[in-house]
Design an enzyme around this catalytic site. Structure first.
Site, PDB file in Angstrom:
ATOM      1  N   LYS A   1      12.739  40.103 -13.980  1.00  0.00           N
ATOM      2  CA  LYS A   1      11.652  39.324 -14.570  1.00  0.00           C
ATOM      3  C   LYS A   1      10.368  39.522 -13.783  1.00  0.00           C
ATOM      4  CE  LYS A   1      13.069  35.119 -12.091  1.00  0.00           C
ATOM      5  NZ  LYS A   1      13.625  33.785 -12.234  1.00  0.00           N
TER       6      LYS A   1
ATOM      7  N   THR B   1      13.894  29.067 -16.025  1.00  0.00           N
ATOM      8  CA  THR B   1      14.566  30.299 -15.622  1.00  0.00           C
ATOM      9  C   THR B   1      15.976  30.368 -16.187  1.00  0.00           C
ATOM     10  OG1 THR B   1      13.261  30.515 -13.595  1.00  0.00           O
ATOM     11  CG2 THR B   1      15.393  31.618 -13.636  1.00  0.00           C
TER      12      THR B   1
ATOM     13  N   ARG C   1      11.737  25.840  -0.934  1.00  0.00           N
ATOM     14  CA  ARG C   1      11.226  27.026  -1.621  1.00  0.00           C
ATOM     15  C   ARG C   1       9.946  27.567  -0.983  1.00  0.00           C
ATOM     16  NH1 ARG C   1      11.527  24.709  -7.686  1.00  0.00           N
ATOM     17  NH2 ARG C   1      11.277  22.771  -6.519  1.00  0.00           N
ATOM     18  N   GLN C   2       9.254  26.726  -0.240  1.00  0.00           N
ATOM     19  CA  GLN C   2       8.024  27.167   0.418  1.00  0.00           C
ATOM     20  C   GLN C   2       8.357  27.633   1.842  1.00  0.00           C
ATOM     21  OE1 GLN C   2       4.535  24.634  -0.242  1.00  0.00           O
ATOM     22  NE2 GLN C   2       5.699  23.496  -1.770  1.00  0.00           N
TER      23      GLN C   2
ATOM     24  N   ASN D   1       0.813  -1.222   0.000  1.00  0.00           N
ATOM     25  CA  ASN D   1       0.000   0.000   0.000  1.00  0.00           C
ATOM     26  C   ASN D   1       0.846   1.272   0.000  1.00  0.00           C
ATOM     27  OD1 ASN D   1       1.030   0.009   2.566  1.00  0.00           O
ATOM     28  ND2 ASN D   1      -0.917   0.425   3.596  1.00  0.00           N
ATOM     29  N   GLY D   2       2.179   1.137  -0.136  1.00  0.00           N
ATOM     30  CA  GLY D   2       3.053   2.295  -0.213  1.00  0.00           C
ATOM     31  C   GLY D   2       3.707   2.679   1.101  1.00  0.00           C
ATOM     32  N   GLU D   3       3.300   2.064   2.222  1.00  0.00           N
ATOM     33  CA  GLU D   3       3.958   2.352   3.495  1.00  0.00           C
ATOM     34  C   GLU D   3       5.396   1.851   3.460  1.00  0.00           C
ATOM     35  OE1 GLU D   3       1.737   0.781   6.742  1.00  0.00           O
ATOM     36  OE2 GLU D   3      -0.013   2.076   6.389  1.00  0.00           O
TER      37      GLU D   3
ATOM     38  N   HIS E   1      17.408  27.459   0.105  1.00  0.00           N
ATOM     39  CA  HIS E   1      16.861  28.444  -0.828  1.00  0.00           C
ATOM     40  C   HIS E   1      16.985  29.850  -0.254  1.00  0.00           C
ATOM     41  CE1 HIS E   1      14.528  29.780  -4.221  1.00  0.00           C
ATOM     42  NE2 HIS E   1      13.613  30.321  -3.431  1.00  0.00           N
TER      43      HIS E   1
ATOM     44  N   ASP F   1      22.671  30.145  -9.403  1.00  0.00           N
ATOM     45  CA  ASP F   1      21.411  29.972  -8.686  1.00  0.00           C
ATOM     46  C   ASP F   1      21.574  28.820  -7.708  1.00  0.00           C
ATOM     47  OD1 ASP F   1      18.816  30.491  -7.954  1.00  0.00           O
ATOM     48  OD2 ASP F   1      17.951  30.161  -9.941  1.00  0.00           O
TER      49      ASP F   1
END
Length: 329
Positions: free
Chosen positions: A205, A241, A107-108, A48-50, A141, A233
């Site tokens: 930009k 970019t 980035r968040q 199940n992905g666990e 970041h 970067d």
């Protein structure tokens, strides 16, 4: 592997290195530089992905460093590393360091609009809750994201590794250091200083906040005509970019363009865009795995393993990680 701390009055203790499944080649390279062996473990996915992990040797009382790179599928690798940290805590490791070469969700790191999460902060909280005592990471970041983790964060920089390569490769050429946006000009200034004071430029930009990864318009600010432009970067993700910057610079009369980043995410059509771009060279490190099918003749991948190994050694010996970048520290 048993190692003895070099500091007087500190008892003998064990350094153990553990690796998730995302980028075992990097962990093996770090282990080689440390003269250590990676602690064997069982790790597999249920139907199940666990994810299941279990260490096959005792870690009691050890100074444990658990490495994981966060490439796609990023959420699987994040959960796997958190489970490894939790397993170490429950197996009585003395100190647990999460080695995260490319920090997930970095980035968040702030709210750009209402009703958004600050995901990088949540990830830092998850590492702390799982049982990590400290984090080692490379080129966040934004540097202030270190403050999201309630504990020591060793923020390593690949800039010296990258500038050494550029200096050796492009010695004698008229260089300009270019930031792909206004927010990276401080990084470009540091690069320019390290490369002997060459001029800098940046790409101005505009973006549509409802269309991520897409640039609406840009223009070059600075003198780039006849110069070899080094675009710096922290990461190349979709490469929109970086390749857009290369195109803009060449249209403004740049002689050549070199694209440089620490983290090679290379999502979606990034490979095709980079191959089709007229960049003379693309330089990345191996903080993230770059599979053979995403490599091309103009790509250079530098090893981050020596830097990670030196940082791990300093942490283990209660030394100075800052001294890796400043010999006076």
């Amino acid at each position: 592997m048993t190692m003895v701390s070099g500091k007087p009055g500190i008892a003998k203790r064990q350094l153990i290195l553990l690796s998730g499944r995302a980028h075992p080649e990097l962990a093996e390279a770090v282990a080689k530089h440390l003269g250590a062996a990676i602690t064997p473990q069982a790790a597999y996915d249920f139907a199940n992905g666990e994810i299941f992990v279990r260490f096959e040797e005792s870690v009691r009382g050890a100074d444990a460093f658990v490495m994981q790179s966060h490439s796609a599928p990023i959420n699987d690798w994040l959960i796997e590393q958190l489970l490894m940290v939790d397993a170490l805590k429950r197996a009585s490791a003395k100190r647990i360091t999460a080695v995260v070469p490319s920090f997930p969700y970095a980035r968040q790191d702030r709210k750009y609009a209402g009703r958004e999460p600050i995901s990088a902060r949540l990830v830092a909280n998850m590492f702390k809750t799982a049982g990590a005592d400290r984090i080692v990471t490379v080129d966040l970041h934004t540097a202030q994201a270190q403050g999201f983790f309630d504990g020591p964060v060793d923020h390593l920089h690949a800039m010296w590794l990258l500038t050494d390569h550029v200096r050796a490769r492009y010695q004698g050429e008229d260089l300009a250091i270019v930031s792909p946006d206004a927010g990276r000009t401080r990084l470009a200034e540091k690069w320019a200083d390290l490369l002997g004071g060459c001029p800098i430029a940046f790409i101005h930009k505009t973006r549509d906040p409802l269309r991520p990864n897409e640039v609406m318009a840009n223009r070059v600010v600075g003198d780039v005509e006849g110069r070899t432009c080094v675009v710096v970067d922290d990461m190349i993700d979709t490469a929109l970019t970086s390749t857009g910057a290369a195109r803009q610079l060449l249209e403004q009369g740049a002689k050549d363009v070199v694209l440089v980043a620490t983290h090679g995410v290379l999502s979606a059509d990034a490979y095709e865009r980079l191959v089709a771009s007229k960049a003379r060279e693309v330089i990345l490190t191996d903080t993230l795995p770059i599979p053979h099918e995403k490599r091309f003749p103009g790509l250079t991948v530098l090893s981050i393993a020596p830097l990670l190994a030196r940082a791990i050694q300093e942490v283990f010996e209660d030394g100075s990680v800052t001294s890796l970048f400043d010999g006076n520290a």
